[in-house]
Scaffold this active site. Sequence first.
Site, PDB file in Angstrom:
ATOM      1  N   ASP A   1      46.429  92.578  55.955  1.00  0.00           N
ATOM      2  CA  ASP A   1      47.914  91.711  54.912  1.00  0.00           C
ATOM      3  C   ASP A   1      48.395  92.529  54.075  1.00  0.00           C
ATOM      4  OD1 ASP A   1      47.879  92.216  58.532  1.00  0.00           O
ATOM      5  OD2 ASP A   1      48.457  89.695  57.908  1.00  0.00           O
TER       6      ASP A   1
ATOM      7  N   ARG B   1      61.215  89.479  58.931  1.00  0.00           N
ATOM      8  CA  ARG B   1      59.525  89.035  60.224  1.00  0.00           C
ATOM      9  C   ARG B   1      59.396  87.634  59.330  1.00  0.00           C
ATOM     10  NH1 ARG B   1      56.673  92.497  62.501  1.00  0.00           N
ATOM     11  NH2 ARG B   1      56.153  90.599  63.260  1.00  0.00           N
TER      12      ARG B   1
ATOM     13  N   LYS C   1      53.234  82.065  57.911  1.00  0.00           N
ATOM     14  CA  LYS C   1      54.118  82.588  59.181  1.00  0.00           C
ATOM     15  C   LYS C   1      52.446  82.099  60.228  1.00  0.00           C
ATOM     16  CE  LYS C   1      54.211  86.958  59.840  1.00  0.00           C
ATOM     17  NZ  LYS C   1      53.656  87.650  61.051  1.00  0.00           N
ATOM     18  N   ASN C   2      51.983  83.431  59.856  1.00  0.00           N
ATOM     19  CA  ASN C   2      50.803  83.353  60.411  1.00  0.00           C
ATOM     20  C   ASN C   2      50.031  81.955  61.171  1.00  0.00           C
ATOM     21  OD1 ASN C   2      51.051  85.760  61.378  1.00  0.00           O
ATOM     22  ND2 ASN C   2      49.589  86.604  59.625  1.00  0.00           N
TER      23      ASN C   2
ATOM     24  N   CYS D   1      51.151  98.965  68.912  1.00  0.00           N
ATOM     25  CA  CYS D   1      52.655  98.629  67.547  1.00  0.00           C
ATOM     26  C   CYS D   1      52.372  99.571  67.014  1.00  0.00           C
ATOM     27  CB  CYS D   1      52.141  97.096  67.609  1.00  0.00           C
ATOM     28  SG  CYS D   1      51.053  96.730  66.157  1.00  0.00           S
TER      29      CYS D   1
ATOM     30  N   ARG E   1      45.773  97.886  69.515  1.00  0.00           N
ATOM     31  CA  ARG E   1      45.623  96.120  69.253  1.00  0.00           C
ATOM     32  C   ARG E   1      45.329  95.723  70.562  1.00  0.00           C
ATOM     33  NH1 ARG E   1      50.021  93.353  64.399  1.00  0.00           N
ATOM     34  NH2 ARG E   1      48.359  92.335  64.626  1.00  0.00           N
TER      35      ARG E   1
HETATM   36  C1  UD1 Z   1      46.508  88.461  63.136  1.00  0.00           C
HETATM   37  C2  UD1 Z   1      47.707  88.434  62.402  1.00  0.00           C
HETATM   38  C3  UD1 Z   1      47.682  89.939  61.463  1.00  0.00           C
HETATM   39  C4  UD1 Z   1      46.055  90.356  60.460  1.00  0.00           C
HETATM   40  C5  UD1 Z   1      45.337  90.874  61.404  1.00  0.00           C
HETATM   41  C6  UD1 Z   1      43.880  90.476  60.578  1.00  0.00           C
HETATM   42  C7  UD1 Z   1      49.014  86.875  62.650  1.00  0.00           C
HETATM   43  C8  UD1 Z   1      50.173  86.653  64.108  1.00  0.00           C
HETATM   44  N1  UD1 Z   1      48.449  87.944  62.282  1.00  0.00           N
HETATM   45  O1  UD1 Z   1      46.981  89.776  63.927  1.00  0.00           O
HETATM   46  O2  UD1 Z   1      49.089  89.433  60.564  1.00  0.00           O
HETATM   47  O3  UD1 Z   1      46.604  91.414  60.750  1.00  0.00           O
HETATM   48  O4  UD1 Z   1      45.677  88.442  62.525  1.00  0.00           O
HETATM   49  O5  UD1 Z   1      43.919  90.123  59.778  1.00  0.00           O
HETATM   50  O6  UD1 Z   1      48.079  86.321  62.877  1.00  0.00           O
HETATM   51  N2  UD1 Z   1      41.241  93.255  68.807  1.00  0.00           N
HETATM   52  C9  UD1 Z   1      40.254  93.905  70.094  1.00  0.00           C
HETATM   53  N3  UD1 Z   1      40.714  93.116  71.177  1.00  0.00           N
HETATM   54  C10 UD1 Z   1      41.285  91.794  71.171  1.00  0.00           C
HETATM   55  C11 UD1 Z   1      41.749  91.443  69.876  1.00  0.00           C
HETATM   56  C12 UD1 Z   1      41.683  91.970  69.198  1.00  0.00           C
HETATM   57  O7  UD1 Z   1      40.183  95.254  69.741  1.00  0.00           O
HETATM   58  O8  UD1 Z   1      41.469  91.146  71.679  1.00  0.00           O
HETATM   59  C13 UD1 Z   1      41.206  94.327  67.576  1.00  0.00           C
HETATM   60  C14 UD1 Z   1      42.408  94.657  66.494  1.00  0.00           C
HETATM   61  O9  UD1 Z   1      42.788  96.170  67.994  1.00  0.00           O
HETATM   62  C15 UD1 Z   1      41.979  94.764  65.796  1.00  0.00           C
HETATM   63  C16 UD1 Z   1      40.899  93.561  65.417  1.00  0.00           C
HETATM   64  O10 UD1 Z   1      40.065  92.950  66.742  1.00  0.00           O
HETATM   65  O11 UD1 Z   1      41.417  95.782  65.652  1.00  0.00           O
HETATM   66  C17 UD1 Z   1      41.420  92.189  64.561  1.00  0.00           C
HETATM   67  O12 UD1 Z   1      42.615  91.904  65.661  1.00  0.00           O
HETATM   68  P1  UD1 Z   1      43.061  90.576  65.039  1.00  0.00           P
HETATM   69  O13 UD1 Z   1      42.514  90.282  64.126  1.00  0.00           O
HETATM   70  O14 UD1 Z   1      43.440  89.887  66.627  1.00  0.00           O
HETATM   71  O15 UD1 Z   1      44.383  90.783  64.675  1.00  0.00           O
HETATM   72  P2  UD1 Z   1      45.463  89.636  65.330  1.00  0.00           P
HETATM   73  O16 UD1 Z   1      45.662  88.382  65.952  1.00  0.00           O
HETATM   74  O17 UD1 Z   1      46.632  89.950  66.393  1.00  0.00           O
END
Ligand code: UD1
Length: 428
Positions: free
Chosen positions: A314, A406, A22-23, A125, A130
């Site tokens: 995850d 999902r 999915k991701n 969320c 996030r």
């Molecule tokens: C993706 C995955 C999710 C997984 C996560 C971490 C998808 C669709 N989802 O989520 O299943 O749990 O990676 O492996 O691929 N952060 C910030 N600012 C930002 C972006 C991120 O502070 O602009 C922080 C987040 O709050 C979190 C960390 O960085 O603490 C990692 O988040 P991120 O790797 O971006 O997660 P997602 O891409 O949302």
Amino acid sequence: MDRIVIRGGKPLHGTIPIGGAKNAALPLMAAALLTDETLSLSNLPHLADISSMANLLVELGVDLGMNGHAPNGGHAGRTFDLGCPNIKSTTAPYDLVRKMRASVLVLGPLVARHGVARVSLPGGCAIGTRPVDLHLTALEQMGAEIELTQGYIEARAPQGLKGGKIMFPVVTVGGTENILMAATLAEGETVLGNAAREPEVIDLAECLVAMGAKIDGIGTDTLRIQGVDSLHGAHHTVVPDRIETGSYAIAAAITGGNLLLEGTRLDLIGSLADTLRKAGVEITEESGGLRVARMNGLHGVDMMTEPYPGFPTDMQAQAMALMATAEGASMITETIFENRFMHVPELCRMGADINVHGASAIVRGVGQLSGAPVMATDLRASMSLVLAGLAAGGETEINRVYHLDRGYERLEDKLSACGALIERVKGA
Ligand code: UD1
């Protein structure tokens, strides 16, 4: 609302086909916005999140052709042909983004190809705040003007994006994917430092290369992208889902069963496999997939979530369910999301002994869990309750099944084919 009812205690035996990730699929679908030619993606899983992304892309102007089924290790994943000759709308509305945070992945491609994008802020969320600040700062470094108005991100780069050196202060999977896509059409070279190395990022980068992008350093934490004028169509097969793989590996382990996980690979679950082996689980590569079995007792092992190649956040909830049934104690530390222990009180209702101290949970194995009515607030937490229910004595009823839909394709079919007593009860 539908519920899942499980009568636990049966060791699982048989074969479970693993679908496309999915991701990986979500950013790959967003990449269709980068070209006016057709991007054909096969091995797409049947999941609610994939439908949400498809709906959003259609709203933006993508023509979506569902092209039958492609073979995948004995079972079929879907193939989508995504064509976007013209972008018809540059707005990703709140109603679609609210359902799925990954909708923000259309931001980079829209600005890169069309010079403008308006994407609803995803908001909080269940597993933490996030934010998407790192996506926005990086786009600004590439020359985009960003404004936040009325809950929307408005990004503009009328003269196009420009390459630059971007150093992510923390590893962000979605941020790396968004900026990687944007950089393929930017002017000059973009260097992404501290980039995410998740298999899903690699899959996206490989697809972009097949579309004509110039990317060096794939699989490392430094990606170098030489912008090109345009990308072309391509065909790409989505990588197997490592989280689905890991979840069913734990299903074999927690029930003392023996499963062949078909169509998946050991290298995708390296750190999880190391942890499971230390806990007493046997994992072997076979032609066609991975065999996971447990003959003897389980023992507690410590784990800490980290960006890939570390232990995946995850898989934390599912691993906690396993540790709840092991002999001895386990310390599980969550370093990625600040509020990702929502499954703990529910597991405790099933008899688990877990105490949370800040970012760590101490799990004292109790051997046998007992069934109970439970409910979860996010996708992976829901799966941890399914796994606990498969091992527990008596009946477990899991509410809010839409979370599972999902991310887990045909969950009840896959588990019941291996002997689990699991059924979906339709709600009013
Ligand atoms: C993706 C995955 C999710 C997984 C996560 C971490 C998808 C669709 N989802 O989520 O299943 O749990 O990676 O492996 O691929 N952060 C910030 N600012 C930002 C972006 C991120 O502070 O602009 C922080 C987040 O709050 C979190 C960390 O960085 O603490 C990692 O988040 P991120 O790797 O971006 O997660 P997602 O891409 O949302």
